[in-house]
Design an enzyme around this catalytic site. Sequence first.
Site, short mmCIF file in Angstrom:
data_model
loop_
_atom_site.label_atom_id
_atom_site.label_comp_id
_atom_site.label_asym_id
_atom_site.label_seq_id
_atom_site.Cartn_x
_atom_site.Cartn_y
_atom_site.Cartn_z
N GLU A 355 36.73 -29.80 1.50
CA GLU A 355 35.72 -30.93 1.44
C GLU A 355 34.83 -30.97 0.82
OE1 GLU A 355 34.94 -33.11 4.83
OE2 GLU A 355 36.74 -33.34 5.62
N TYR A 356 34.69 -30.32 -1.01
CA TYR A 356 35.70 -30.83 -1.61
C TYR A 356 36.46 -30.52 -2.96
CZ TYR A 356 33.80 -35.22 0.62
OH TYR A 356 33.92 -36.29 1.82
N MET A 421 39.71 -40.33 3.77
CA MET A 421 39.18 -40.94 4.18
C MET A 421 38.56 -41.72 3.99
SD MET A 421 37.72 -36.31 4.73
CE MET A 421 38.14 -35.95 2.91
N THR A 422 38.58 -42.90 4.33
CA THR A 422 37.72 -44.13 4.11
C THR A 422 37.17 -44.38 5.14
OG1 THR A 422 39.76 -45.34 4.99
CG2 THR A 422 40.23 -45.19 2.58
#
Length: 581
Positions: A355-356, A421-422
């Site tokens: 991330e990320y 990763m919603t």
Amino acid sequence: MVGLASPAQAATSATATYAKGSDWGGGFEGKWTVKNTGTTTITNWTVEWDFPTGTRVTSAWDADVTNVGNRWTAKNKSWAAALAPGASTTFGFNGTGPGAPSNCKINGANCEGGPTDPLPTAPGTPTSSNVTETSAVISWTAATDNTGIKNYDLLRDGLKIATVTGLTYTDNTLAKGTEYSYTVQARDTIDQLGPLSAAHTFTTPGTGPGGNKIKMGYFTNWGVYGRNYHVKNLVTSGSAAKITHINYAFGNVQNGRCTIGDSYSDYERAYTADLSVDGVADTWDQPLRGSFNQLRKLKQQYPHIKILFSFGGWTWSGGFTQAMQNPAAFAQSCYDLVEDPRWADVFDGIDLDWEYPNACGLTCDSSGPAVMKNMAQAFRTKFGPNYLVTAAITADSKTGGKIDAADYGGAAQYLNWYNVMTYDFFGAWSAQGPTAMHSPLNSYIPIPEPAWTSANAIAKLKLKGVPANKLLLGVGFYGRGWTGVTQTLPGGTATGPAPGTYEPGFEDYKVLKNTCPASGTAGGTAYAKCGSNWWGYDTPATIGSKMTWAKNQELGGAFWWEFSGDTSNGELVTAVHNGLQ
């Protein structure tokens, strides 16, 4: 190694031989060896060959590789140009497609071997017999070739699972109620792979825990402390029977390597009988304890569950930048850790949670957009076709956002799936609001950023070339909340984060369902106002709607962060399970 083209003549001062290395179904590694067989030094060399249509080089090292149509050319790097008599050098490449090189030339002359050797024919379409819930016998008729058949590669759902010399293979690694597709291709005695056979598809009997859909949850190694959530809770909640995969989080990334995140939780803690999956206490002298041993026991009771070791996460993503300065060494270190002999049977793959890439999270990375593809390729090369290799990725679909920062489409060919990763689109890090659902499926009025929805993230990744069945929809088993709120509907102002059990502005679903029950929905997610506190979170009903949407989008399934936020009887896991049936 395999020689291609006719025997070297007197005027030929070099040979080029080809060897195929790793093959992961969707791609392979090839290597050429150039050798000076003459009596004088070679000052430069060029190797040329043909690939059949559909086979191509995707990246190369130690030579400059180009092509015109199906004709490929490799020219020496400056440091490998000169070869003394008897000396040799190698260069390699990664490629896609099932074909093998032919019509090889080195410096315009034939390479060692036959100039053009025909490929084997396609074997007969496979058939299945003795099909049970967990196994099947796969058979096919022989291919033919002028030099003879050496062996056959059997592919299941596009990934190679076995190389056999006969015409049958028993696959004992199936899940009940699941559809499988098999193809087979022959390899001749000079290691040329022929075309794939036609596909044979069948479904194993029984009702599977998820059919073709993936139902995967994160299990955190720190959850065994304050949260008192252990592997046994997956059994007592009924969740183990309703899931297909577990991501064990997290391993660390340090000094360019994968490392253990919490040795006590992972493999040192001695479990008492009451907390053990099988009711048997650990002994002081057993070689493996902790959650790893509990996961082993879980798999013995629920053999359909596959477990991946997840590395990184928000806190430990900073090590990826250094690690990706040497992707091969990074992948090797992770393979060595996942396959440590003490727990090699526990894990079925690896999950990379950076991330990320080429963007900012807790730390910032500027490795360039190709870094995601390079990482995925290196890990697939190392782990091979039979391991799961996945990645948790951003859902930032804004123009110029994090999805645009890296080549997620190019990386997808090497990965089994993405965990998108919603969730955490919005939260009380914006202390004054506006209040908003942290995991909206669709846009609503007044959403703070219209691009930040699950639907937009999935749509953008599809446009980037990621197949729908390699995308998992993310669900949060928690809520994000504010305090000092007077407005019930989303979009209100606040004075700061709402109180939470473990951190301000964050609370588990199992708590919120009782302390602040949902009173409405917006954007496909629930919200609630209790006193001056306002929360947005998913409920069994909104998860059910999200799963229907995921099926309509033909996604690969869903995943969630994380198990311990659910109720003791697994309400949210049950909602995912039922929704994806």
